[in-house]
Design an enzyme around this catalytic site. Structure first.
Site, PDB file in Angstrom:
ATOM      1  N   ASP A 199       0.685  -0.994   0.264  1.00 15.20           N
ATOM      2  CA  ASP A 199      -0.074  -0.482   0.006  1.00 15.20           C
ATOM      3  C   ASP A 199       0.594   1.448  -0.107  1.00 15.20           C
ATOM      4  O   ASP A 199       1.838   1.456   0.727  1.00 15.20           O
ATOM      5  CB  ASP A 199      -0.714  -0.070   1.624  1.00 15.20           C
ATOM      6  CG  ASP A 199      -1.750   1.178   1.494  1.00 15.20           C
ATOM      7  OD1 ASP A 199      -2.542   1.481   0.381  1.00 15.20           O
ATOM      8  OD2 ASP A 199      -1.935   1.620   2.182  1.00 15.20           O
ATOM      9  N   GLU A 264       2.351  -1.028  -4.648  1.00 17.14           N
ATOM     10  CA  GLU A 264       0.611   0.372  -5.261  1.00 17.14           C
ATOM     11  C   GLU A 264       1.178   1.379  -5.303  1.00 17.14           C
ATOM     12  O   GLU A 264       1.821   1.733  -4.078  1.00 17.14           O
ATOM     13  CB  GLU A 264      -0.390   0.832  -4.386  1.00 17.14           C
ATOM     14  CG  GLU A 264      -1.342   1.345  -5.092  1.00 17.14           C
ATOM     15  CD  GLU A 264      -2.618   2.342  -3.371  1.00 17.14           C
ATOM     16  OE1 GLU A 264      -3.029   2.743  -4.493  1.00 17.14           O
ATOM     17  OE2 GLU A 264      -1.466   2.582  -2.851  1.00 17.14           O
TER      18      GLU A 264
END
Ligand code: NOJ
Length: 527
Positions: A199, A264
């Site tokens: 993330d 990401e």
């Protein structure tokens, strides 16, 4: 030989919304395990699970309060072990999410860090004295609205948070934080995880001097977090050069497990992509621009081509995920939006790398219609900003029983009208022309044509504009995203249409000048 993800297609799952086996309104790992036969039938090779760890849920799991525990709403570690064992038996890999940019404010590290400036955990987070006027130390803004700083009254210092105040950013210059995460990676690999989706992978390091970000354009709606965030050049809070050192270290940690690292990552420019994926850092990065873009074919194709030229193996292609409107809606809605979404996905299947579907994308779903009183996303509930990300996060529509088959009797955590039969798995499975079967066929054709990811990519000089073509070995992918049929001059030989996102030309043999239907992608192979 490539690594296991070479030629694979992934499938993103939002555990909260996928399947609720214990009927409490929240999806769980056991519910997901019971749906594995569906994913096997669909033909995906790996699943990526959004966070299922202990969390107070301010950002629905992206605020982790214990990195090695399962949130009881999703089950426990035994459920995880069963899920992994069952998935592996079916040949499915399991990629888990890791959230290293920030923890939850409920994490014991942060609780102890707040207790005193002398706590050994104080330096796990980023604390700064106020600016001279008593305000935040610099002009950084949170992705979710407001400043990226909140004052801790007790100590008189601000903590940094690129997202909610309840998501304090970790201090990655602290070697102790690096060691903690080495242990977390090993913990999940030892339990059988096949890799990590990281993330906000580009956010971990910050400018050592914490300088202001330059503002590019004036802000017209201060209540719109996306507009405010986009008004700045994120020179100092994101995509710092030193970030990639962290992934080289992680790469060494996970190497013995044959696990993948998928970031990401939203680098400031396409030419910075290679920094992350070339060499011994991340294996792929999610390229997110197409997830947020409305239907602008020329721009979309320009970006896809530029990205493929920047790295042929290092991209995880997506047009849908849990953070944006569904592509069928963003690309114009109705049947047109559904066709465009499939045409884009088809082209992405020829761009190398490791493409992903998002739950429900294979059904051609549009955004759900939600009452504003039912919204759950903090982007919506903490700003006067309308709908946010909930529109894509409603429960997976399995059938037309209670809550579309998500739970037996419980009301789902995110309340939305049920979907009709034709939007469910049960309604589409038996229909060979359904979106579900078109996506399934695409995955099966991709698998049968290894040149689509192994062949060297050669972009044709023409067509340009809203159409592009790419040859890899004995395959060609042609995307015609314009509104009229197009003529494309094929190289010598007889070319069979192996897949056509419109479904009208599949099986045809083409040679010389060939007609490609409007808003369609063809995958061809040399006969
Ligand atoms: C990106 C995740 O995809 C999103 O859902 C989350 O809110 C932010 N990172 C913060 O963790």
């Amino acid at each position: 030989m490539g690594r296991w993800w070479s030629g694979s297609v992934g499938y993103e799952i939002y555990p909260r919304s996928f399947a609720d086996a214990n009927d409490d309104g929240y999806g769980d790992l056991e519910g997901l395990r019971l749906r594995l036969p569906y994913l096997e039938w669909l033909g995906v090779d790996a699943i990526w699970l959004a966070p299922f760890y202990s969390s107070p849920g301010f950002d629905h799991g992206y605020d982790v309060s214990h990195y090695c525990e399962v949130n009881p709403i999703h089950g426990d570690l035994d459920d995880f072990d069963r899920l992994v064992a069952d998935a592996h038996d079916r040949g499915l890999r399991v990629v888990v999410d890791i959230v290293p940019n920030h923890s939850s404010s409920h994490h014991r590290w942060f609780q102890q860090a707040r207790e005193s400036r002398d706590s050994p955990y104080r330096d796990y987070y980023i604390w700064k004295d106020p600016a001279r006027d008593g305000g935040p130390p610099n002009n950084w803004v949170s992705h979710f609205g407001g400043p990226a700083w909140t004052l801790d009254e007790a100590s008189g210092q601000y903590w940094c948070h690129l997202f909610l105040p309840e998501q304090p950013d970790l201090n990655w210059t602290n070697p102790a934080v690096r060691e903690e995460f080495d242990g977390i990676l090993r913990f999940w690999c030892d339990r059988g995880a096949d890799g990590f989706r990281i993330d906000v992978a580009h956010g971990l390091m910050k400018d050592p001097e914490f300088r202001d970000n330059p503002q590019r354009v004036p802000i017209t709606d201060p209540e719109n977090p996306a507009e405010v965030f986009g008004a700045y050049d994120h020179l100092h809070d994101l995509d710092q050069d030193a970030t990639t050192d962290i992934y080289r270290r992680w790469n060494r940690v996970i190497e013995p497990y044959d696990a993948i690292l998928i970031g990401e990552t939203n680098p400031r420019t396409i030419d910075r992509v290679a920094r992350y994926v070339e060499g011994d850092g991340l294996h792929t990065i999610f390229y997110l621009e197409p997830v947020w873009m409305s239907w602008k074919p020329v721009e979309l194709l320009d970006k896809l081509e530029a990205m493929n030229r920047a790295s042929d193996t290092g991209v995880s292609w997506v047009i849908d995920n849990h953070d944006a409107s569904r592509s069928a809606t963003l690309f114009g809605g109705g049947v047109d939006g559904q066709h465009r979404s499939l045409a884009m996905m088809t082209f992405m299947c020829a761009l190398g790398g490791f493409p992903f579907l998002w739950e429900g994308q294979e059904l051609g779903l549009h955004d759900a219609q939600l009452e504003t009183t039912n919204l759950e996303d903090p982007i919506s509930t903490r700003n006067e900003h309308g709908i946010g990300r909930d529109v894509t996060r409603t429960v997976m529509p399995w059938d037309t029983t209670h809550a579309n088959g998500f739970s037996a009797t419980a009301e789902p955590w995110l309340v939305a009208p049920d979907r009709p039969l034709e939007e469910t798995v049960a309604g589409q499975k038996g229909d060979p022309d359904s979106w579900l079967n078109k996506h399934r066929e695409l995955l099966s054709v991709r698998k049968s044509l290894p040149d689509l990811w192994q062949g060297k990519p050669q972009w044709f000089a023409a067509p340009r504009g809203n159409a592009r073509a790419l040859r890899r070995g004995d395959t060609i992918a042609v995307a015609n995203l314009g509104q009229a049929a197009m003529e494309f001059e094929l190289p010598p030989g007889s070319w069979e249409v192996r897949y056509d996102s419109r479904g009208t030309a599949t099986g045809d043999r083409l040679a010389g000048p060939a007609t490609v239907a409007a808003e369609a992608t063809y995958l061809l192979s040399l006969r």
